[in-house]
Scaffold this active site. Structure first.
Site, PDB file in Angstrom:
ATOM      1  N   ARG A  75       0.931  -1.335  -0.103  1.00  0.00           N
ATOM      2  CA  ARG A  75      -0.237   0.108  -0.098  1.00  0.00           C
ATOM      3  C   ARG A  75       0.978   1.330  -0.019  1.00  0.00           C
ATOM      4  O   ARG A  75       0.522   2.286   0.725  1.00  0.00           O
ATOM      5  CB  ARG A  75      -0.966   0.199   1.386  1.00  0.00           C
ATOM      6  CG  ARG A  75      -1.774  -1.283   1.473  1.00  0.00           C
ATOM      7  CD  ARG A  75      -2.357  -1.744   0.198  1.00  0.00           C
ATOM      8  NE  ARG A  75      -3.267  -2.962   0.410  1.00  0.00           N
ATOM      9  CZ  ARG A  75      -3.653  -3.682  -0.356  1.00  0.00           C
ATOM     10  NH1 ARG A  75      -3.688  -3.153  -1.718  1.00  0.00           N
ATOM     11  NH2 ARG A  75      -4.409  -5.014  -0.111  1.00  0.00           N
ATOM     12  N   ASN A 106       3.039  -7.472   7.728  1.00  0.00           N
ATOM     13  CA  ASN A 106       2.645  -8.726   7.099  1.00  0.00           C
ATOM     14  C   ASN A 106       4.290  -9.332   7.022  1.00  0.00           C
ATOM     15  O   ASN A 106       4.841  -8.918   6.054  1.00  0.00           O
ATOM     16  CB  ASN A 106       1.934  -8.672   5.759  1.00  0.00           C
ATOM     17  CG  ASN A 106       0.593  -8.381   5.886  1.00  0.00           C
ATOM     18  OD1 ASN A 106      -0.025  -8.954   6.799  1.00  0.00           O
ATOM     19  ND2 ASN A 106       0.110  -7.662   5.031  1.00  0.00           N
ATOM     20  N   GLU A 151      -5.875 -11.943   8.441  1.00  0.00           N
ATOM     21  CA  GLU A 151      -5.507 -12.010   7.096  1.00  0.00           C
ATOM     22  C   GLU A 151      -4.513 -12.985   6.838  1.00  0.00           C
ATOM     23  O   GLU A 151      -3.445 -12.758   6.131  1.00  0.00           O
ATOM     24  CB  GLU A 151      -5.404 -10.673   6.603  1.00  0.00           C
ATOM     25  CG  GLU A 151      -6.355  -9.681   6.875  1.00  0.00           C
ATOM     26  CD  GLU A 151      -6.095  -8.506   6.123  1.00  0.00           C
ATOM     27  OE1 GLU A 151      -4.963  -8.042   5.928  1.00  0.00           O
ATOM     28  OE2 GLU A 151      -7.224  -7.532   5.725  1.00  0.00           O
ATOM     29  N   ARG A 181      -1.704  -5.822  17.340  1.00  0.00           N
ATOM     30  CA  ARG A 181      -2.750  -5.037  16.386  1.00  0.00           C
ATOM     31  C   ARG A 181      -4.267  -5.868  16.948  1.00  0.00           C
ATOM     32  O   ARG A 181      -4.196  -7.118  17.121  1.00  0.00           O
ATOM     33  CB  ARG A 181      -2.542  -5.207  15.175  1.00  0.00           C
ATOM     34  CG  ARG A 181      -1.348  -4.267  14.753  1.00  0.00           C
ATOM     35  CD  ARG A 181      -0.909  -4.229  13.391  1.00  0.00           C
ATOM     36  NE  ARG A 181      -1.644  -3.429  12.488  1.00  0.00           N
ATOM     37  CZ  ARG A 181      -2.296  -3.938  11.269  1.00  0.00           C
ATOM     38  NH1 ARG A 181      -2.091  -4.780  10.956  1.00  0.00           N
ATOM     39  NH2 ARG A 181      -2.912  -2.711  10.704  1.00  0.00           N
ATOM     40  N   ASP A 184     -11.779  -0.668   7.954  1.00  0.00           N
ATOM     41  CA  ASP A 184     -10.524  -0.722   7.466  1.00  0.00           C
ATOM     42  C   ASP A 184     -10.301   0.647   6.691  1.00  0.00           C
ATOM     43  O   ASP A 184     -10.129   0.688   5.389  1.00  0.00           O
ATOM     44  CB  ASP A 184     -10.460  -1.957   6.378  1.00  0.00           C
ATOM     45  CG  ASP A 184      -9.039  -2.214   6.008  1.00  0.00           C
ATOM     46  OD1 ASP A 184      -8.196  -1.667   6.672  1.00  0.00           O
ATOM     47  OD2 ASP A 184      -8.714  -3.190   5.465  1.00  0.00           O
ATOM     48  N   GLU A 212      -4.640   3.690  15.612  1.00  0.00           N
ATOM     49  CA  GLU A 212      -4.078   3.476  14.348  1.00  0.00           C
ATOM     50  C   GLU A 212      -4.779   4.302  13.373  1.00  0.00           C
ATOM     51  O   GLU A 212      -5.909   3.915  12.913  1.00  0.00           O
ATOM     52  CB  GLU A 212      -4.037   2.032  13.955  1.00  0.00           C
ATOM     53  CG  GLU A 212      -2.979   1.662  12.776  1.00  0.00           C
ATOM     54  CD  GLU A 212      -2.708   0.300  12.431  1.00  0.00           C
ATOM     55  OE1 GLU A 212      -2.660  -0.533  13.170  1.00  0.00           O
ATOM     56  OE2 GLU A 212      -2.998  -0.012  11.220  1.00  0.00           O
ATOM     57  N   GLU A 230      -4.406   4.565   1.051  1.00  0.00           N
ATOM     58  CA  GLU A 230      -4.893   3.462   0.309  1.00  0.00           C
ATOM     59  C   GLU A 230      -6.386   3.445  -0.186  1.00  0.00           C
ATOM     60  O   GLU A 230      -6.581   3.392  -1.368  1.00  0.00           O
ATOM     61  CB  GLU A 230      -4.893   2.089   1.503  1.00  0.00           C
ATOM     62  CG  GLU A 230      -5.473   0.905   0.677  1.00  0.00           C
ATOM     63  CD  GLU A 230      -5.559  -0.418   1.603  1.00  0.00           C
ATOM     64  OE1 GLU A 230      -4.870  -0.162   2.973  1.00  0.00           O
ATOM     65  OE2 GLU A 230      -5.759  -1.332   1.334  1.00  0.00           O
ATOM     66  N   GLU A 245     -14.846  12.054  -0.623  1.00  0.00           N
ATOM     67  CA  GLU A 245     -15.825  11.375  -0.246  1.00  0.00           C
ATOM     68  C   GLU A 245     -17.199  11.690  -0.958  1.00  0.00           C
ATOM     69  O   GLU A 245     -17.938  10.490  -1.409  1.00  0.00           O
ATOM     70  CB  GLU A 245     -16.210  11.923   1.250  1.00  0.00           C
ATOM     71  CG  GLU A 245     -17.592  11.047   2.027  1.00  0.00           C
ATOM     72  CD  GLU A 245     -17.661  11.641   3.413  1.00  0.00           C
ATOM     73  OE1 GLU A 245     -17.489  12.714   3.650  1.00  0.00           O
ATOM     74  OE2 GLU A 245     -18.396  10.794   4.192  1.00  0.00           O
ATOM     75  N   TRP A 296     -15.051 -11.039   2.232  1.00  0.00           N
ATOM     76  CA  TRP A 296     -14.217 -10.333   2.991  1.00  0.00           C
ATOM     77  C   TRP A 296     -15.236  -9.435   4.119  1.00  0.00           C
ATOM     78  O   TRP A 296     -14.815  -8.630   4.818  1.00  0.00           O
ATOM     79  CB  TRP A 296     -13.640  -9.281   2.313  1.00  0.00           C
ATOM     80  CG  TRP A 296     -12.430  -9.668   1.584  1.00  0.00           C
ATOM     81  CD1 TRP A 296     -12.479 -10.529   0.155  1.00  0.00           C
ATOM     82  CD2 TRP A 296     -11.193  -9.924   1.892  1.00  0.00           C
ATOM     83  NE1 TRP A 296     -11.468 -11.155  -0.185  1.00  0.00           N
ATOM     84  CE2 TRP A 296     -10.362 -10.778   0.798  1.00  0.00           C
ATOM     85  CE3 TRP A 296     -10.244  -9.716   3.070  1.00  0.00           C
ATOM     86  CZ2 TRP A 296      -9.013 -11.173   0.930  1.00  0.00           C
ATOM     87  CZ3 TRP A 296      -9.090  -9.907   3.343  1.00  0.00           C
ATOM     88  CH2 TRP A 296      -8.178 -10.845   2.347  1.00  0.00           C
TER      89      TRP A 296
HETATM   90  C1  BDP Z   1      -5.459  -3.473   4.868  1.00  0.00           C
HETATM   91  C2  BDP Z   1      -4.378  -3.591   3.745  1.00  0.00           C
HETATM   92  C3  BDP Z   1      -3.599  -4.557   3.947  1.00  0.00           C
HETATM   93  C4  BDP Z   1      -3.001  -4.468   5.317  1.00  0.00           C
HETATM   94  C5  BDP Z   1      -4.240  -4.527   6.303  1.00  0.00           C
HETATM   95  C6  BDP Z   1      -3.676  -4.519   7.618  1.00  0.00           C
HETATM   96  O1  BDP Z   1      -5.365  -3.583   2.438  1.00  0.00           O
HETATM   97  O2  BDP Z   1      -2.624  -4.326   2.916  1.00  0.00           O
HETATM   98  O3  BDP Z   1      -2.069  -5.687   5.301  1.00  0.00           O
HETATM   99  O4  BDP Z   1      -5.025  -3.576   6.259  1.00  0.00           O
HETATM  100  O5  BDP Z   1      -3.866  -3.595   8.148  1.00  0.00           O
HETATM  101  O6  BDP Z   1      -6.069  -2.022   4.975  1.00  0.00           O
HETATM  102  O7  BDP Z   1      -2.784  -5.310   8.212  1.00  0.00           O
END
Ligand code: BDP
Length: 654
Positions: A147, A189, A272, A305, A351, A373, A379, A486, A516
């Site tokens: 991202r 990640n 994820e 997290r 998200d 956070e 993104e 927006e 999702w």
């Molecule tokens: C999402 C993103 C992804 C991140 C995830 C996160 O698309 O790439 O890994 O959040 O916060 O918004 O871990």
């Protein structure tokens, strides 16, 4: 400080130092450490350029005095006074002195005019951290920076830490100048190469930490929960297993051997696809506490997290609403987390959408340290191809009070954001996205600050001595840019409607039929997600009063969040007096018109902006406009066809 690199000076061009650099300064600090050296170096450089003078010690008649005293201002606070022609900054720690110097730089000539009664400045949030979602090795799908919209990583190149860390030093300096004091240098990640940063490659992290330290920034590392297995060869990563605990303790001891002031770990677990404690029937408190115990002897912190949800969701199952997940997983664990474990909570329950309510988790864990956070990297807000200044959004979130009381105070204990910077010459791809990075730091210091004033600071610092026309123009293109974005994207808090995977550009049903948990439920009769307690997923009931009641009813729910909380017919009348369907049409037309206007204003500033910067922004406005029209047309024609309700103003919908 000058840097030979060919990158933009952002909010620290040399002109910003004219006022301090043209004066006689004095630094008084008994035992000078690296931060005092930084303060001295900054002033010495500025004086070399603007004809001033800086001395250490005493005696001399000075116009600016920076002094370490026994005042009780904490490690980071400072006090400012001006009397009899002398401006004085006092602090009890080196960081405070550095922040005080940058404060004087921000004030410019104003710092040296008239008299000033003593003002004390302290950060509201002790921890003001940026997470970099940087991979060391370029990832086949996500690229180097997950991202990331600003080129490659500032820290990593060719599969290792950069040999020349000059740019990292410049970055640390920019961060200190807006008050940021912590950085995590790799992606949450954690892939195989990056996992090893914790062990045999820790020296590379140490090299980065050395460069950031003189600017008061502590370095943190994202680690994989499975490290004892993938790096240690153990058969398990069970956090309650003695061998696993021993492995973390020993690995952490070695980290501190190399980085004495290491900040700690960031962990994305059971999220994820990342490994986590659930595999062993353990709780997230068990997981976090094992890492916290390893860090505790050295004063480190684990940022754990809360972004834990089921990404294989069935839309018919109302009990697993993604918005509910963090609260459902974590509130039962309140009070169980170690004192040096911080639960890191995304500001909204989903998200990082352009509009979300504030996460109810933030008011629901009184006995747990929490950090909010934010996502500075854009993104879901235009990927730094669209101008979208997020100061007002964050300000709104940070002023939210879970109990409905308007009070000073803070929403949480710490503030974290995903960085938007990379090795792009302008740092952020879109040069105007620098304002987002700056605003994050400043709002972390003072969340009560007026975001428009913060933008004004960024404008003035970045363009010292500029004509008022430039400042007015920048305000015109940025002040309302979040609202503009927006308007032409997903309406009324419903979220998503983006292209799956890369998340750029419209696709109304892009995530609608996937697992999702990101739905709008539009059909021929209506749209929105029923998250009420009475008939929906029950999410609204996760809030304390008054919010639980405010959100429960479409009568009291704010318009901008209506579709987040309610499924309503297209003819539902908003507080604004418009129907939902007409609101969708109108805002999408308006959003494009506002983007056109911003492009026009920017074009008119060509004579006032450095050509390369002007050209880069102009090119981004072209793309923003193309994309905004695409959003308008896809969203409007989708809803025209779903609802069958024509635009009451008879405009052509493509
Ligand atoms: C999402 C993103 C992804 C991140 C995830 C996160 O698309 O790439 O890994 O959040 O916060 O918004 O871990």
């Amino acid at each position: 400080m000058t840097y030979s690199g060919d990158f933009d000076a952002a909010w620290l061009p040399s002109g910003a130092f004219r006022a301090v650099g043209s004066r006689r300064s004095l630094i008084r600090a008994a035992d000078a450490g690296p931060l005092v050296e930084t303060v001295y170096g900054e002033l010495a450089d500025a004086c070399a350029r603007f004809g001033g003078r800086v001395v250490r010690g005493g005696g001399e008649d000075a116009e600016l005095v920076l002094e370490l005293t026994d005042d009780d201002l904490g490690d980071e606070g400072f006090a400012l006074t001006r009397r009899d022609g002398t401006t004085t900054v006092t602090a009890s720690g080196g960081r405070g002195l550095l922040y005080g110097l940058f404060h004087v730089v921000r004030l410019g000539e104003d710092a040296f005019a008239g008299e000033r009664a003593r003002e004390e400045h302290r950060p509201a949030y002790a921890s003001r951290m940026l997470d970099h979602w940087d991979n060391v090795a370029v990832h086949p799908v996500m690229g180097q920076v997950e991202r990331g919209y600003a080129g490659g990583s500032l820290f990593w190149a060719d599969g290792r830490a950069r040999g020349d860390l000059g740019r990292v030093r410049a970055y640390g300096r920019l961060l200190a100048a807006c008050g940021i004091n912590a950085v995590a240098v790799n992606n949450v990640n954690v892939h195989a190469t990056e996992a090893r940063l914790l062990t045999d490659r820790i020296g590379e992290v140490a090299a980065i930490a050395d460069v950031l330290r003189p600017y008061g920034i502590r370095t943190h590392l994202s680690v994989t929960f499975a490290a004892p297995m993938v790096l240690g060869g153990l058969p398990t990563a069970d956090p309650l297993d003695e061998a696993v605990r021993g492995w973390w303790a020993e690995a952490t001891r070695r980290v501190y051997e190399q980085i004495g002031d290491f900040g700690g770990y960031v962990v994305k677990a059971d999220s994820e696809g990342q490994p986590g404690p659930f595999a062993y029937g353990r709780s997230h408190a068990d997981g976090a506490n094992t890492l916290a115990a390893a860090l505790e002897p050295y004063g480190g912190t684990v940022h754990w997290r809360a972004f834990v949800y089921d990404h294989h969701q069935d839309w018919r199952d109302r009990s697993t609403d993604r918005a509910r997940a963090a609260y459902d997983h974590f509130t039962p664990l309140d009070g169980e987390f170690a004192a040096n474990a911080v639960l890191q909570v995304k500001h909204g329950p989903m998200d990082f959408q352009v509009r979300e309510p504030v996460s109810p988790l933030l008011g629901a864990m009184p006995d747990t340290r929490l950090a909010v956070e934010l996502q500075v990297t854009q993104e879901y807000t235009g990927q730094q191809r669209h101008a979208c200044w997020l100061g007002p959004m964050w300000s709104e979130a940070l002023r939210f009070r879970p109990d409905g009381e308007v009070s000073a105070g803070r929403l949480a204990d710490g503030l974290v954001a995903v960085s938007n910077a990379g090795d792009d010459p302008f740092w952020t791809g879109h040069p105007l996205a620098q304002a987002n990075l700056y605003a994050f730091g400043r709002l972390a210091w003072d969340p009560a600050a007026d975001p428009r004033a913060v933008l004004g600071e960024w404008i003035a610092l970045t363009h010292p001595g500029a004509e008022e026309r430039l400042a007015d123009g920048l305000h015109a293109v940025l002040d309302g840019s979040w609202s503009t974005y927006e308007k032409y994207t997903a309406p009324l808090g419903v979220g998503f409607m983006v292209q799956p995977g890369h998340h750029y550009g419209p696709s109304v049903d892009g995530y609608e039929y996937s697992p999702w948990g990101t739905y709008h439920f539009a059909d021929r009769d209506g749209i929105g997600v029923d998250r009420t307690t009475a008939t929906g997923t029950g999410y609204a009931g996760q809030y304390a009063k008054p919010w639980a009641e405010v959100y429960e009813s479409p009568e009291t729910c704010p318009d901008e969040l209506l579709l987040f909380f309610h499924h309503v017919p297209y003819g539902h009348v908003l507080h604004s007096g418009k129907t939902v369907i007409q609101h969708i049409y109108d805002t999408h037309f308006e959003g494009v018109e506002e983007a056109e206007e911003a492009r026009r204003v920017w074009a008119g500033l060509a004579d006032l902006v450095e050509p390369a910067r002007h050209a880069r922004v102009a090119e981004r406005f072209e793309e923003q406009l193309r994309s905004a029209r695409e959003w308008r047309d896809q969203v409007n024609s989708y809803f025209l066809r779903k609802s069958g309700v024509p635009d009451e103003r008879g405009r052509t919908i493509h």
